[in-house]
Design a protein around this motif. Structure first.
Motif, PDB file in Angstrom:
ATOM      1  N   ALA A 244       0.827  -1.205   0.000  1.00 63.31           N
ATOM      2  CA  ALA A 244       0.000   0.000   0.000  1.00 63.31           C
ATOM      3  C   ALA A 244       0.862   1.256   0.000  1.00 63.31           C
ATOM      4  O   ALA A 244       0.603   2.211  -0.745  1.00 63.31           O
ATOM      5  N   MET A 245       1.887   1.258   0.818  1.00 66.22           N
ATOM      6  CA  MET A 245       2.768   2.423   0.879  1.00 66.22           C
ATOM      7  C   MET A 245       3.539   2.603  -0.424  1.00 66.22           C
ATOM      8  O   MET A 245       3.704   3.725  -0.916  1.00 66.22           O
ATOM      9  N   ALA A 246       4.009   1.490  -0.978  1.00 69.48           N
ATOM     10  CA  ALA A 246       4.836   1.569  -2.189  1.00 69.48           C
ATOM     11  C   ALA A 246       4.068   2.076  -3.396  1.00 69.48           C
ATOM     12  O   ALA A 246       4.657   2.653  -4.318  1.00 69.48           O
ATOM     13  N   SER A 247       2.753   1.862  -3.412  1.00 72.31           N
ATOM     14  CA  SER A 247       1.943   2.300  -4.547  1.00 72.31           C
ATOM     15  C   SER A 247       1.234   3.626  -4.277  1.00 72.31           C
ATOM     16  O   SER A 247       0.396   4.044  -5.081  1.00 72.31           O
ATOM     17  N   SER A 248       1.567   4.264  -3.181  1.00 73.23           N
ATOM     18  CA  SER A 248       0.882   5.498  -2.772  1.00 73.23           C
ATOM     19  C   SER A 248       1.799   6.706  -2.907  1.00 73.23           C
ATOM     20  O   SER A 248       3.002   6.560  -3.144  1.00 73.23           O
ATOM     21  N   PRO A 249       1.280   7.903  -2.695  1.00 74.28           N
ATOM     22  CA  PRO A 249       2.127   9.102  -2.699  1.00 74.28           C
ATOM     23  C   PRO A 249       3.151   9.146  -1.575  1.00 74.28           C
ATOM     24  O   PRO A 249       4.022  10.012  -1.578  1.00 74.28           O
ATOM     25  N   LEU A 250       3.074   8.214  -0.611  1.00 78.89           N
ATOM     26  CA  LEU A 250       4.084   8.196   0.441  1.00 78.89           C
ATOM     27  C   LEU A 250       5.452   7.856  -0.124  1.00 78.89           C
ATOM     28  O   LEU A 250       6.479   8.216   0.454  1.00 78.89           O
ATOM     29  N   ARG A 251       5.474   7.158  -1.240  1.00 73.14           N
ATOM     30  CA  ARG A 251       6.739   6.793  -1.883  1.00 73.14           C
ATOM     31  C   ARG A 251       6.992   7.713  -3.063  1.00 73.14           C
ATOM     32  O   ARG A 251       6.108   7.947  -3.896  1.00 73.14           O
ATOM     33  N   ASP A 252       8.204   8.212  -3.150  1.00 70.69           N
ATOM     34  CA  ASP A 252       8.606   9.038  -4.278  1.00 70.69           C
ATOM     35  C   ASP A 252       8.976   8.101  -5.426  1.00 70.69           C
ATOM     36  O   ASP A 252       9.997   7.410  -5.368  1.00 70.69           O
ATOM     37  N   ASP A 253       8.146   8.076  -6.456  1.00 71.86           N
ATOM     38  CA  ASP A 253       8.382   7.116  -7.534  1.00 71.86           C
ATOM     39  C   ASP A 253       9.487   7.555  -8.485  1.00 71.86           C
ATOM     40  O   ASP A 253       9.825   6.812  -9.410  1.00 71.86           O
ATOM     41  N   VAL A 254      10.060   8.728  -8.264  1.00 76.46           N
ATOM     42  CA  VAL A 254      11.189   9.151  -9.094  1.00 76.46           C
ATOM     43  C   VAL A 254      12.509   8.732  -8.447  1.00 76.46           C
ATOM     44  O   VAL A 254      13.362   8.122  -9.096  1.00 76.46           O
ATOM     45  N   GLU A 255      12.684   9.032  -7.170  1.00 77.45           N
ATOM     46  CA  GLU A 255      13.954   8.770  -6.498  1.00 77.45           C
ATOM     47  C   GLU A 255      13.887   7.604  -5.520  1.00 77.45           C
ATOM     48  O   GLU A 255      14.897   7.252  -4.924  1.00 77.45           O
ATOM     49  N   GLY A 256      12.726   6.995  -5.345  1.00 76.94           N
ATOM     50  CA  GLY A 256      12.648   5.725  -4.639  1.00 76.94           C
ATOM     51  C   GLY A 256      12.434   5.754  -3.149  1.00 76.94           C
ATOM     52  O   GLY A 256      12.088   4.737  -2.569  1.00 76.94           O
ATOM     53  N   GLY A 257      12.645   6.878  -2.473  1.00 77.98           N
ATOM     54  CA  GLY A 257      12.531   6.903  -1.026  1.00 77.98           C
ATOM     55  C   GLY A 257      11.109   7.123  -0.548  1.00 77.98           C
ATOM     56  O   GLY A 257      10.227   7.551  -1.303  1.00 77.98           O
ATOM     57  N   TYR A 333       8.895  17.389  -5.046  1.00 78.67           N
ATOM     58  CA  TYR A 333       8.497  16.000  -5.196  1.00 78.67           C
ATOM     59  C   TYR A 333       7.265  15.832  -6.070  1.00 78.67           C
ATOM     60  O   TYR A 333       6.958  14.712  -6.504  1.00 78.67           O
ATOM     61  N   ALA A 334       6.550  16.926  -6.332  1.00 74.85           N
ATOM     62  CA  ALA A 334       5.379  16.864  -7.213  1.00 74.85           C
ATOM     63  C   ALA A 334       5.768  16.856  -8.682  1.00 74.85           C
ATOM     64  O   ALA A 334       4.920  16.601  -9.544  1.00 74.85           O
ATOM     65  N   ARG A 335       7.050  17.141  -8.981  1.00 74.81           N
ATOM     66  CA  ARG A 335       7.501  17.191 -10.372  1.00 74.81           C
ATOM     67  C   ARG A 335       7.914  15.811 -10.872  1.00 74.81           C
ATOM     68  O   ARG A 335       8.295  14.942 -10.087  1.00 74.81           O
ATOM     69  N   ASP A 336       7.880  15.645 -12.193  1.00 77.21           N
ATOM     70  CA  ASP A 336       8.391  14.409 -12.772  1.00 77.21           C
ATOM     71  C   ASP A 336       9.915  14.503 -12.882  1.00 77.21           C
ATOM     72  O   ASP A 336      10.511  15.526 -12.532  1.00 77.21           O
ATOM     73  N   ALA A 337      10.528  13.436 -13.354  1.00 81.53           N
ATOM     74  CA  ALA A 337      11.993  13.378 -13.361  1.00 81.53           C
ATOM     75  C   ALA A 337      12.608  14.499 -14.188  1.00 81.53           C
ATOM     76  O   ALA A 337      13.601  15.125 -13.777  1.00 81.53           O
ATOM     77  N   ASP A 338      12.056  14.790 -15.347  1.00 79.66           N
ATOM     78  CA  ASP A 338      12.626  15.832 -16.199  1.00 79.66           C
ATOM     79  C   ASP A 338      12.504  17.209 -15.560  1.00 79.66           C
ATOM     80  O   ASP A 338      13.437  18.016 -15.598  1.00 79.66           O
ATOM     81  N   SER A 339      11.353  17.486 -14.952  1.00 76.94           N
ATOM     82  CA  SER A 339      11.149  18.794 -14.327  1.00 76.94           C
ATOM     83  C   SER A 339      12.035  18.956 -13.098  1.00 76.94           C
ATOM     84  O   SER A 339      12.521  20.046 -12.809  1.00 76.94           O
ATOM     85  N   ARG A 340      12.238  17.877 -12.377  1.00 71.40           N
ATOM     86  CA  ARG A 340      13.112  17.958 -11.196  1.00 71.40           C
ATOM     87  C   ARG A 340      14.532  18.326 -11.559  1.00 71.40           C
ATOM     88  O   ARG A 340      15.238  18.986 -10.803  1.00 71.40           O
ATOM     89  N   ALA A 341      14.951  17.820 -12.710  1.00 69.51           N
ATOM     90  CA  ALA A 341      16.337  18.071 -13.121  1.00 69.51           C
ATOM     91  C   ALA A 341      16.622  19.558 -13.262  1.00 69.51           C
ATOM     92  O   ALA A 341      17.784  19.990 -13.191  1.00 69.51           O
TER      93      ALA A 341
END
Length: 617
Positions: A244-257, A333-341
């Protein structure tokens, strides 16, 4: 005005170095100045990734008028709770007498003798939502100190007396201490499982705005091998929580933490700071849940984001960052990988906390060994070497933390000793290198006095000790294993490696002392209960002696979930045995080929040289 925080070994204190407040760091000097001026002390406690700490700093501590009030009527001390956990625990216990809403920033008013007489958390610059303005609080405390000193002293005496009573051993008859049975542990696990949120996983329920925490210590207890037959449902509770945590916003799906916690029951609207403690422990949870994707994401976050240039892991990553010239909580953390860069990432608190690094070192070593991932193993070894190089005082004792390879003056806690020892033992097993096991054994031994008493080398915080202020000596977990649980876990790890029955005895002594409370409150004692579960069933230990780490027998052994899976060459096996680790006695290559020894409760079966002879059960 002297700047006493600029050279601090805490990023949190350095953040406040430019305030107009004449801050002191924690120590005797501040209290001596308060006695000289006969004014009360304000102790402000927080940490660098705390959002509301930042807010109060901007609103009050950077305000010239507020700073003038503080400097005129008080001596102000700024404390990093991560650097001085004992100070934080003592004042948090005192604050409970004045407010039910405990948290950070924590604001405690104490006498020049260090006795708390009033406390609160965040205070706004203007009255708001029933809270007085911070300057109003300062004025009221100053008026009480000037005009009603006797009442202030009575309150301070009552608080300190209450803390002393809370820390005293319980009176009255008690059941004879003993280890919990497997049946009792299964009942505790069932009690814990009954608190599972059936809709969203994890623990708790209630309304949609109910905060949810990972509580990794409790998940690790539910994953204990001793429960697999006694309460098979336990593993499912842990697996569902992680999923549940891994598929939720609690996990940052870009950087993994994973973020610190969610403010809503469905794991949404996270509190965006990312802590080393949470992510290190959740890596172990993911490893036992067979979620390799989550394991690798967490390892990448630890190594790419938190690991510092000297090898140690920073304490946390901030929830706030600069976006378009303004401070934003969670915007990065709301940005995607490209925007974060395109953005500057939130700051990492580069403070290398000894015990927390032990948690990460152990988790990465176990993951690296099981997944045969040299990057994880090297990161664990690098961090271990960094901590042993910098976070050790000249007398050999540990310090709590360091920053930029400069050790803090803060003493290590019992949790630091236990957590680092466990991490070093894991690195020793994963690499076959005896030196790490020897250091782990030395750290555990250092926590025992000549009579077998348990304590921190060098004693508790000297300022608190002199003032007679302390907190209950708890064995319950917060967001990490408690000192007692960590030391018990380290002792059990050494026993499994054959260091001697005295280490099992130490682990048993700690567990039995707290077993009644732990069985009654499993959510608060997950780390201790996991050690209890480890002691409740016979262990399985596998030693493979091989000159080639890529031998098929080595690969097969790494995939087995046993209490110990150690891969060594013959020279290493002899060194371990000579150093007193009996598990490695007489372990050689039969006929010059890789040989596996499958031991159950230290009794080894006949050695095998082929994969077919090595049972997975």
């Amino acid at each position: 005005m002297p700047n006493r925080l600029a050279g601090a070994t805490s990023p949190y204190l350095r953040l406040h170095a430019g305030n107009p407040v004449a801050w002191f760091p924690w120590g005797d000097e501040a209290f001596a100045e308060a006695r000289r001026r006969d004014v009360p002390v304000v102790v402000s406690i927080g940490y660098s990734t705390c959002h509301w700490c930042h807010v109060m700093a901007r609103e009050s501590f950077e305000d010239a008028a507020t700073a003038a009030d503080l400097d005129a009527g008080f001596v102000a001390i700024k404390v990093d709770r991560e650097e001085h956990p004992e100070v934080d625990a003592a004042y948090m216990a005192a604050a409970a007498a004045f407010t039910p809403s405990l948290g950070w920033p924590l604001t405690v008013f104490v006498t020049p003798q260090g006795r708390p007489f009033f406390a609160g958390t965040y205070f706004p610059p203007e009255p708001r939502s029933g809270l007085p303005a911070f300057r109003q609080v300062l004025a009221a405390v100053r008026e009480a100190w000037t005009d009603r000193r006797e009442q202030v002293d009575e309150t301070a005496d009552a608080v300190v007396s209450a803390l002393a009573e809370a820390g005293a051993p319980a009176a009255g008859p008690a059941a004879a201490p003993r280890l919990p049975t497997v049946a009792e542990l299964a009942a505790a696990a069932a009690s814990l499982a009954s608190r599972e949120d059936p809709e969203y996983g994890g623990f708790g329920g209630g309304g949609p705005a109910t905060p949810k925490f990972p509580v990794a210590t409790a998940l690790r207890f539910l994953q204990a091998p001793a429960l697999r037959d006694a309460f098979p449902e336990a593993t499912g509770v842990a697996d569902r929580a992680l999923a549940a945590m891994a598929s939720s916003p609690l996990r940052d799906d870009v950087e993994g933490g994973f973020f610190r916690y969610a403010t809503r029951r469905d794991w949404t609207v996270p509190h965006y700071e990312r802590m080393l403690t949470d992510n290190a422990q959740l890596l172990d949870v993911a490893l036992d849940a067979h979620r390799e994707d989550v394991v690798r994401g967490l390892a990448e976050f630890l190594i790419a984001v938190l690991q510092r240039p000297d090898g140690g892991f920073g304490a946390a990553q901030d929830s706030e960052s600069w976006i378009d010239g303004a401070r934003s909580e969670g915007g990065y953390y709301a940005r995607d990988a490209d925007s974060r860069a395109e953005l500057e990432p939130p700051a990492v608190d580069g403070k290398i906390v000894t015990g927390w690094n032990g948690l990460a070192i152990g988790a990465l070593a176990r993951a690296g060994a099981l997944l045969d991932d040299p990057t994880m193993l090297e990161a664990a070894r690098w961090a271990a070497d960094a901590v042993l190089e910098t976070n050790v005082a000249p007398d050999g004792s540990l310090v709590r933390a360091s920053l930029d390879e400069i050790p803090s003056r803060a003493r290590a806690t019992l949790a630091d000793y236990g957590q680092l020892a466990s991490g070093l033992a894991a690195v020793a097993v994963a690499t076959g290198e005896l030196a790490y096991a020897n250091r782990a054994r030395g750290l555990v031994d250092a926590c025992l006095d000549a009579t077998g008493g348990i304590g921190v080398p060098g004693g508790s915080d000297p300022v608190l000790a002199e003032q007679g202020v302390g907190a209950p000596d708890a064995a319950s977990d917060g967001d990490e294993p408690s000192g007692f649980a960590a030391l018990a876990g380290a002792a059990a790890s050494l026993w499994l490696l054959g260091a001697g029955e005295s280490y099992r005895g130490l682990a048993e002594r700690i567990v039995t002392a707290h077993a009644v409370d732990a069985l009654a409150q499993p959510l608060a004692y997950g780390a201790l209960l996991r050690v209890a579960a480890q002691l409740a069933t016979p262990p399985r230990q596998i030693v493979v002696v091989s000159a080639d780490s890529s031998d098929p027998l080595v690969t097969a052994a790494r995939g087995i979930r046993a209490d110990v899976v150690a891969i060594v060459d013959e020279e290493q096996a002899q060194a371990w045995s000579a150093a007193g680790f009996s598990l490695f006695e007489a372990k050689t290559r039969a006929g010059g080929v890789a040989t596996a020894y499958d031991c159950r409760d230290f009794a080894c079966r006949l050695p095998v040289t082929d994969m077919a002879g090595l049972s997975r059960d």
